[in-house]
Design an enzyme around this catalytic site. Sequence first.
Site, PDB file in Angstrom:
ATOM      1  N   PRO A  10      21.280 -49.079   7.557  1.00 37.80           N
ATOM      2  CA  PRO A  10      20.623 -48.801   6.273  1.00 37.80           C
ATOM      3  C   PRO A  10      19.421 -49.707   6.038  1.00 37.80           C
ATOM      4  CG  PRO A  10      22.817 -49.766   5.939  1.00 37.80           C
ATOM      5  CD  PRO A  10      22.674 -49.516   7.398  1.00 37.80           C
ATOM      6  N   GLU A  40      31.341 -53.789   8.910  1.00 38.94           N
ATOM      7  CA  GLU A  40      30.275 -54.497   8.191  1.00 38.94           C
ATOM      8  C   GLU A  40      28.924 -54.391   8.903  1.00 38.94           C
ATOM      9  OE1 GLU A  40      29.630 -56.062   5.171  1.00 38.94           O
ATOM     10  OE2 GLU A  40      31.405 -54.839   4.840  1.00 38.94           O
ATOM     11  N   ARG A  71      16.242 -29.511  17.497  1.00 32.46           N
ATOM     12  CA  ARG A  71      15.679 -28.230  17.055  1.00 32.46           C
ATOM     13  C   ARG A  71      14.160 -28.183  17.241  1.00 32.46           C
ATOM     14  NH1 ARG A  71      13.764 -27.791  12.030  1.00 32.46           N
ATOM     15  NH2 ARG A  71      14.543 -25.705  11.633  1.00 32.46           N
TER      16      ARG A  71
HETATM   17  N1  SAM Z   1      26.693 -54.283   5.880  1.00 35.12           N
HETATM   18  C1  SAM Z   1      25.677 -53.335   6.257  1.00 35.12           C
HETATM   19  C2  SAM Z   1      24.454 -53.491   5.374  1.00 35.12           C
HETATM   20  O1  SAM Z   1      24.600 -53.902   4.238  1.00 35.12           O
HETATM   21  O2  SAM Z   1      23.364 -53.180   5.852  1.00 35.12           O
HETATM   22  C3  SAM Z   1      26.194 -51.927   6.134  1.00 35.12           C
HETATM   23  C4  SAM Z   1      27.200 -51.576   7.157  1.00 35.12           C
HETATM   24  S1  SAM Z   1      27.682 -49.901   7.092  1.00 35.12           S
HETATM   25  C5  SAM Z   1      29.123 -49.978   6.119  1.00 35.12           C
HETATM   26  C6  SAM Z   1      28.302 -49.619   8.705  1.00 35.12           C
HETATM   27  C7  SAM Z   1      27.348 -48.958   9.659  1.00 35.12           C
HETATM   28  O3  SAM Z   1      27.043 -47.644   9.198  1.00 35.12           O
HETATM   29  C8  SAM Z   1      25.998 -49.599   9.827  1.00 35.12           C
HETATM   30  O4  SAM Z   1      26.053 -50.661  10.753  1.00 35.12           O
HETATM   31  C9  SAM Z   1      25.143 -48.446  10.325  1.00 35.12           C
HETATM   32  O5  SAM Z   1      25.256 -48.241  11.712  1.00 35.12           O
HETATM   33  C10 SAM Z   1      25.753 -47.267   9.611  1.00 35.12           C
HETATM   34  N2  SAM Z   1      25.017 -46.834   8.423  1.00 35.12           N
HETATM   35  C11 SAM Z   1      25.462 -46.858   7.149  1.00 35.12           C
HETATM   36  N3  SAM Z   1      24.555 -46.368   6.306  1.00 35.12           N
HETATM   37  C12 SAM Z   1      23.491 -45.995   7.048  1.00 35.12           C
HETATM   38  C13 SAM Z   1      22.227 -45.423   6.756  1.00 35.12           C
HETATM   39  N4  SAM Z   1      21.858 -45.139   5.501  1.00 35.12           N
HETATM   40  N5  SAM Z   1      21.393 -45.155   7.788  1.00 35.12           N
HETATM   41  C14 SAM Z   1      21.728 -45.459   9.053  1.00 35.12           C
HETATM   42  N6  SAM Z   1      22.919 -46.014   9.375  1.00 35.12           N
HETATM   43  C15 SAM Z   1      23.784 -46.283   8.408  1.00 35.12           C
END
Ligand code: SAM
Length: 224
Positions: free
Chosen positions: A88, A115, A152
């Site tokens: 994210p 995490e 696509r």
């Molecule tokens: N602790 C992290 C942070 O605050 O940035 C978030 C971890 S999230 C719960 C777990 C994983 O989900 C991330 O490491 C990523 O690979 C994926 N993920 C979650 N949201 C995402 C998003 N909006 N875009 C891309 N990957 C995402």
Amino acid sequence: MKISILTLFPEMFESIFTQSIMKRAQKSGFVEIKIHNLRDWAIDKHKMVDDRPFGGGPGMVLKVDVLHAAILDLKEQNSDAKIILLTPQGEKYSQQRSEQFSQEKGLILIAGHYEGFDERIRDYVDQEISIGDYVLTGGEIPAMVIVDSVVRLLPGVLGDENSASTDSFSAGSDKLGCPQYTRPEEFDGKKVPDVLKSGDHAKIEKWREEQTKKRTQQRRPDLI
Ligand code: SAM
């Protein structure tokens, strides 16, 4: 194009890549998609891929040594690939970026979980991508979003070569797509615009262009 996905949950991809256009694209050889289980690179006998964060705090963090070993192997199998970390905290994904990715020979997508990952893994990837300002439980859905939007766009994947170029946000347009109708000609008192039934292709084209502009102005003025 060759796409490698690194995940702790390979089964999550089963349904999405075995249906419809994704299935056809693989069968016809436009794309090869391989799903890899991060656990295969676990170093210790307990197959540990994550550990508690230094300094304390909630959740588990994916281990840098395991991730790094996996990335090295995947890069060997998919040597021209761009390595993308799903997070994210990355650049916000867009149609423009998917068009660029569709020009690549290969992609390696790394899905985090829990995490997230040990910070040091960031030094071994080419790019970090977020699919939006919200947090999901893992990078699996973001990986699916990227694969679907990229595949696509590969030449030949969609039946009609033009169908991707008239989509919302597509290159050279940066606008929303125009309204579409199909049978019945009238539904609940709402009629299909006469111009679309006129058979006059120049007029239809002009109407569509106008609708596209109007719609973009109304809904997404930021695109203009
Ligand atoms: N602790 C992290 C942070 O605050 O940035 C978030 C971890 S999230 C719960 C777990 C994983 O989900 C991330 O490491 C990523 O690979 C994926 N993920 C979650 N949201 C995402 C998003 N909006 N875009 C891309 N990957 C995402």
